[in-house]
Design a protein around this motif. Structure first.
Motif, short mmCIF file in Angstrom:
data_model
loop_
_atom_site.label_atom_id
_atom_site.label_comp_id
_atom_site.label_asym_id
_atom_site.label_seq_id
_atom_site.Cartn_x
_atom_site.Cartn_y
_atom_site.Cartn_z
N ILE A 165 15.67 -26.68 -0.61
CA ILE A 165 16.26 -25.89 0.47
C ILE A 165 15.17 -25.09 1.19
N ARG A 166 14.28 -24.48 0.42
CA ARG A 166 13.18 -23.71 1.01
C ARG A 166 12.27 -24.60 1.84
N GLY A 167 12.03 -25.81 1.38
CA GLY A 167 11.19 -26.75 2.12
C GLY A 167 11.77 -27.08 3.49
N ILE A 168 13.08 -27.34 3.53
CA ILE A 168 13.75 -27.62 4.81
C ILE A 168 13.62 -26.40 5.73
N SER A 169 13.79 -25.22 5.13
CA SER A 169 13.70 -23.98 5.90
C SER A 169 12.32 -23.82 6.54
N LYS A 170 11.28 -24.01 5.74
CA LYS A 170 9.91 -23.86 6.25
C LYS A 170 9.57 -24.94 7.27
N GLU A 171 9.94 -26.16 6.95
CA GLU A 171 9.61 -27.30 7.82
C GLU A 171 10.21 -27.15 9.21
N ASN A 172 11.40 -26.55 9.27
CA ASN A 172 12.10 -26.42 10.56
C ASN A 172 12.08 -25.01 11.13
N SER A 173 11.38 -24.11 10.45
CA SER A 173 11.27 -22.71 10.88
C SER A 173 12.64 -22.07 11.13
N ILE A 174 13.54 -22.29 10.18
CA ILE A 174 14.86 -21.66 10.24
C ILE A 174 15.12 -20.98 8.90
N SER A 175 16.03 -20.05 8.89
CA SER A 175 16.30 -19.28 7.68
C SER A 175 16.93 -20.15 6.59
N MET A 176 16.67 -19.75 5.35
CA MET A 176 17.28 -20.46 4.23
C MET A 176 18.80 -20.34 4.28
N GLU A 177 19.29 -19.22 4.79
CA GLU A 177 20.73 -19.02 4.92
C GLU A 177 21.34 -20.08 5.85
N PHE A 178 20.66 -20.33 6.96
CA PHE A 178 21.16 -21.31 7.91
C PHE A 178 21.09 -22.73 7.31
N VAL A 179 19.99 -23.03 6.61
CA VAL A 179 19.87 -24.33 5.94
C VAL A 179 20.99 -24.49 4.92
N ALA A 180 21.23 -23.44 4.14
CA ALA A 180 22.30 -23.50 3.13
C ALA A 180 23.65 -23.74 3.78
N GLU A 181 23.89 -23.08 4.90
CA GLU A 181 25.16 -23.24 5.61
C GLU A 181 25.35 -24.69 6.07
N ILE A 182 24.30 -25.26 6.63
CA ILE A 182 24.38 -26.64 7.13
C ILE A 182 24.55 -27.61 5.96
N LEU A 183 23.71 -27.45 4.94
CA LEU A 183 23.80 -28.35 3.78
C LEU A 183 25.16 -28.24 3.09
N LEU A 184 25.65 -27.03 2.98
CA LEU A 184 26.95 -26.82 2.34
C LEU A 184 28.03 -27.56 3.11
N ASP A 185 28.00 -27.45 4.40
CA ASP A 185 28.99 -28.12 5.24
C ASP A 185 28.88 -29.64 5.06
N CYS A 186 27.65 -30.16 5.08
CA CYS A 186 27.45 -31.61 4.92
C CYS A 186 27.85 -32.10 3.54
N LEU A 187 27.48 -31.36 2.51
CA LEU A 187 27.79 -31.77 1.14
C LEU A 187 29.28 -31.69 0.85
N LEU A 188 29.95 -30.73 1.42
CA LEU A 188 31.39 -30.61 1.22
C LEU A 188 32.14 -31.71 1.97
N ASP A 189 31.61 -32.12 3.12
CA ASP A 189 32.23 -33.23 3.86
C ASP A 189 32.13 -34.55 3.10
N GLU A 190 31.06 -34.71 2.31
CA GLU A 190 30.88 -35.93 1.55
C GLU A 190 31.81 -36.06 0.37
N LYS A 191 32.35 -34.93 -0.08
CA LYS A 191 33.22 -34.96 -1.27
C LYS A 191 34.59 -35.49 -0.95
#
Length: 191
Positions: A165-191
């Motif tokens: 998660i931190r790697g995605i945050s650094k690579e895209n210069s966005i907050s870890m909170e925002f990365v977590a929000e996006i990943l959470l949404d994507c991972l929950l959609d897959e379930k």
């Protein structure tokens, strides 16, 4: 300090206005009922509202409650001819910073406004801190939940999921909170 005065007795309004102007306060409006007081506070966003408890139409307590909930004024001070404990208790629940009993002299009025203004600022600061702490807690919960889902989905350890998660945050210069929000949404959609 900018003030709105709401009282249905013109003599009291004139007296309060004179005392306050002589003490350096700016009167931005006067009202004779609660509805007009709300309108003035929404329009002018004064620092202080001095409000009579008994007015025609909408009483001072309900007016104070509405104005406090709307955040239209920083400090609300109730003035009343009645020293009723029930009024005082309700006033505290409705965001009132001070309660004065009529007749009100200049020294009492100015001193009360000074203390009430300080207390209102302290309370506003505390409320802001609580909101900020709650935001941080929610962000942390979201990150922890996302980390758990990443661990399950990608078969990673807790530290590896965090690093992912931190790697995605650094690579895209966005907050870890925002990365977590996006990943959470994507991972929950897959379930």
């Amino acid at each position: 300090m900018r003030v709105v005065i709401a009282d249905d007795e013109p003599i009291i309004v004139m007296n309060l206005k004179e005392i306050l102007e002589d003490s350096g306060y700016e009167i931005v409006g006067t009202a004779s009922n609660g509805f007009a007081a709300i309108d003035l506070c929404k329009e002018h966003r004064p620092d202080i509202l001095i409000l009579d408890i008994r007015m025609p139409g909408l009483d001072g307590l309900r007016t104070a409650k509405f104005i406090h909930e709307g955040g239209y004024v920083d400090t609300i001070v109730i003035e009343s001819a009645f020293d009723d404990e029930e009024f005082v208790q309700k006033a505290g629940k409705y965001g009132v910073s001070a309660f004065m009993v009529k007749p009100i002299d200049a020294k009492t009025l100015v001193s009360t406004l000074k203390v009430a203004t300080v207390r209102s600022k302290e309370l506003r600061s505390l409320r802001s801190e609580v909101i900020e702490v709650n935001k941080n807690i929610e962000a942390r919960k979201k990150l922890e939940r996302t980390k758990g889902l990443v661990m399950d989905k990608l078969n990673l350890s807790e530290q590896e999921a965090y690093n992912y998660i931190r790697g995605i945050s650094k690579e895209n210069s966005i907050s870890m909170e925002f990365v977590a929000e996006i990943l959470l949404d994507c991972l929950l959609d897959e379930k």
